[in-house]
Design an enzyme around this catalytic site. Structure first.
Site, mmCIF file in Angstrom:
data_model
loop_
_atom_site.group_PDB
_atom_site.id
_atom_site.type_symbol
_atom_site.label_atom_id
_atom_site.label_comp_id
_atom_site.label_asym_id
_atom_site.label_seq_id
_atom_site.Cartn_x
_atom_site.Cartn_y
_atom_site.Cartn_z
ATOM 1 N N ASP A 1 0.922 -1.140 -0.075
ATOM 2 C CA ASP A 1 -0.027 0.159 0.056
ATOM 3 C C ASP A 1 0.794 1.204 -0.048
ATOM 4 O O ASP A 1 2.198 1.094 -0.024
ATOM 5 C CB ASP A 1 -1.078 -0.133 1.390
ATOM 6 C CG ASP A 1 -2.420 0.644 0.874
ATOM 7 O OD1 ASP A 1 -2.240 1.683 0.038
ATOM 8 O OD2 ASP A 1 -3.300 -0.012 1.240
ATOM 9 N N ASP B 1 3.737 1.690 -4.976
ATOM 10 C CA ASP B 1 2.584 1.887 -5.812
ATOM 11 C C ASP B 1 2.468 0.915 -6.776
ATOM 12 O O ASP B 1 3.389 0.348 -7.374
ATOM 13 C CB ASP B 1 3.101 3.207 -6.569
ATOM 14 C CG ASP B 1 1.901 3.841 -7.264
ATOM 15 O OD1 ASP B 1 0.942 3.139 -7.441
ATOM 16 O OD2 ASP B 1 1.935 5.124 -7.769
ATOM 17 N N LYS C 1 -8.786 -6.803 -3.973
ATOM 18 C CA LYS C 1 -10.148 -6.961 -3.221
ATOM 19 C C LYS C 1 -10.675 -5.484 -3.512
ATOM 20 O O LYS C 1 -10.125 -4.613 -2.578
ATOM 21 C CB LYS C 1 -9.934 -7.378 -1.892
ATOM 22 C CG LYS C 1 -11.170 -7.660 -1.299
ATOM 23 C CD LYS C 1 -11.211 -8.443 0.240
ATOM 24 C CE LYS C 1 -9.827 -7.959 0.969
ATOM 25 N NZ LYS C 1 -10.400 -6.426 1.505
ATOM 26 N N HIS D 1 -12.373 -1.270 -9.182
ATOM 27 C CA HIS D 1 -13.517 -0.515 -9.604
ATOM 28 C C HIS D 1 -13.186 1.082 -9.427
ATOM 29 O O HIS D 1 -14.224 1.805 -9.887
ATOM 30 C CB HIS D 1 -14.776 -0.926 -9.088
ATOM 31 C CG HIS D 1 -14.826 -0.749 -7.491
ATOM 32 N ND1 HIS D 1 -15.041 -1.502 -6.597
ATOM 33 C CD2 HIS D 1 -14.290 0.140 -6.674
ATOM 34 C CE1 HIS D 1 -15.088 -1.260 -5.397
ATOM 35 N NE2 HIS D 1 -14.490 -0.074 -5.407
#
Length: 368
Positions: A235, A255, A269, A273
């Site tokens: 992260d 990144d 996960k 989107h």
């Protein structure tokens, strides 16, 4: 060619006319249900009912919430709407109406230490914030703009800021905190179900990288259920610096657009989107580079909303509303199964399969 006159409008019959008007009331005023839900969370009603033993009368709530007694009838009207929408349930007890939690409001209870309980209050408060509402109000103006290059979201257009970015904090620190808390709660909800329903998903793996895994909640759950899997969380540095150091999960600041730590499997996960198709291909390409061949057990695990009517009209409506949320606030979108498959192939993968559909989500295995 001369423009043709529009056809004569067909006036609905009496019953249809009245029903149409009532339907427009509902659609135009749905935001009041959302604001009522926001109000209930801000007042602490779900948590109060839980602490009162699971049932509460209006006088009980007035006392527990330290509200003026003069507001009792108004609180009753708010609760009536939220009962009708399924947020709460009610029953008569010796002419005294008692309110109780439903599955919807049980995940709005704060301050509970329990496995798999991830309060969704921050998600609701962010979704009903003035910043989200103002972005949605600007939707018509956004559609009219002819923009060259990557199209910014209406949120970016209105606020000059991007969600999940430093610019969000500069816009409003409280919103930034809500958005990130809501994202974490939204992403972690359901991992227990996935571990139970898709146990073989992690069988045989020796290592896994959870991209955008936040504080490692999901990775720790996987490591607990499958101790043989070495779990790494990737992260951004600002996230990793706040993550707990417990030795169970390895944390890497980075990144995912530029590099993903090598492992047998990579998991995304509820990440893709938020991004456009082009950006998703870049992310997936990095993931493909981080895993071995399919023969060596390499795969990418994708957990995402899969838009389609197969789960029924209510779940389908929820999926479409989540797509509208992406349209208004991000450059991403929710995708149908066909869209996902096309995206995986475009990123250079050879095959994929849906392991299971659970609620609005689907669990994919994608192979190099």
């Amino acid at each position: 060619m001369a423009p043709q006159a529009p056809p004569a409008i067909k006036v609905p019959k009496d019953a249809e006319l009245l029903q149409a008007q009532a339907d427009l009331w509902r659609h135009s005023l749905y935001y009041l249900t959302s604001m009522g839900l926001r109000c209930a969370i801000k007042l602490g009603i779900p948590t109060a009912i839980h602490r009162l033993g699971g049932f509460a009368s209006l006088p009980d709530l007035i006392t527990a919430l330290s509200l003026p007694k003069s507001k009792t009838p108004f609180l009753g009207r708010l609760m009536r709407v939220l009962v009708t929408s399924g947020v709460f349930a009610s029953a008569d007890n010796n002419n005294d109406e008692l309110f109780r939690l439903t599955p919807r409001s049980s995940i709005l209870v704060d301050g509970v230490e329990a496995d798999e309980h991830y309060s969704q209050t921050s998600f609701v408060l962010a979704a009903t914030s003035r910043h989200y509402a103002e972005a949605a109000l600007g939707l018509a103006d956004w559609f009219k703009k002819d923009i060259v290059g990557p199209v910014p979201s209406p949120f970016e257009d209105v606020h000059g800021a991007t969600l999940f970015d430093e610019s969000t904090a500069a816009l409003d620190e409280e919103l930034d905190e809500l958005v990130n808390e809501g994202l974490a709660a939204h992403d972690n909800l359901g991992i227990g179900t996935i571990l139970r329903e898709c146990h073989d998903l992690f069988k045989g793996l020796d290592s896994l990288t959870d991209c955008c895994g936040g504080d490692g909640t999901t990775a720790r759950a996987i490591a607990k259920a499958h101790p043989h899997v070495k779990c790494t969380v990737l992260d951004l540095p600002k996230v990793i610096e706040k993550a707990p150091v417990d030795g169970v999960v390895n944390y890497v600041a980075g990144d995912l657009f530029h590099s993903v730590p090598h492992s047998q499997a990579v998991m995304l996960k509820l990440v893709l989107h938020h991004w456009s198709d082009d950006d998703c291909v870049k992310i997936l390409s990095q993931c493909r580079s981080a895993i071995p061949s399919r023969e060596e057990g390499g795969k990418v695990i994708i957990i995402e909303i899969v838009v389609g009517p197969s789960m029924g009209p209510i779940m389908y409506e929820a999926q479409l509303l989540m797509d509208m949320l992406m349209l208004v606030n991000t450059r991403g979108r929710q995708r149908a199964e066909k869209d996902w498959r096309e995206l995986f192939m475009k990123a250079g993968f050879s095959d994929c399969k849906i392991v299971k559909k659970m609620g609005a989500r689907g669990v994919f295995e994608v192979y190099p």
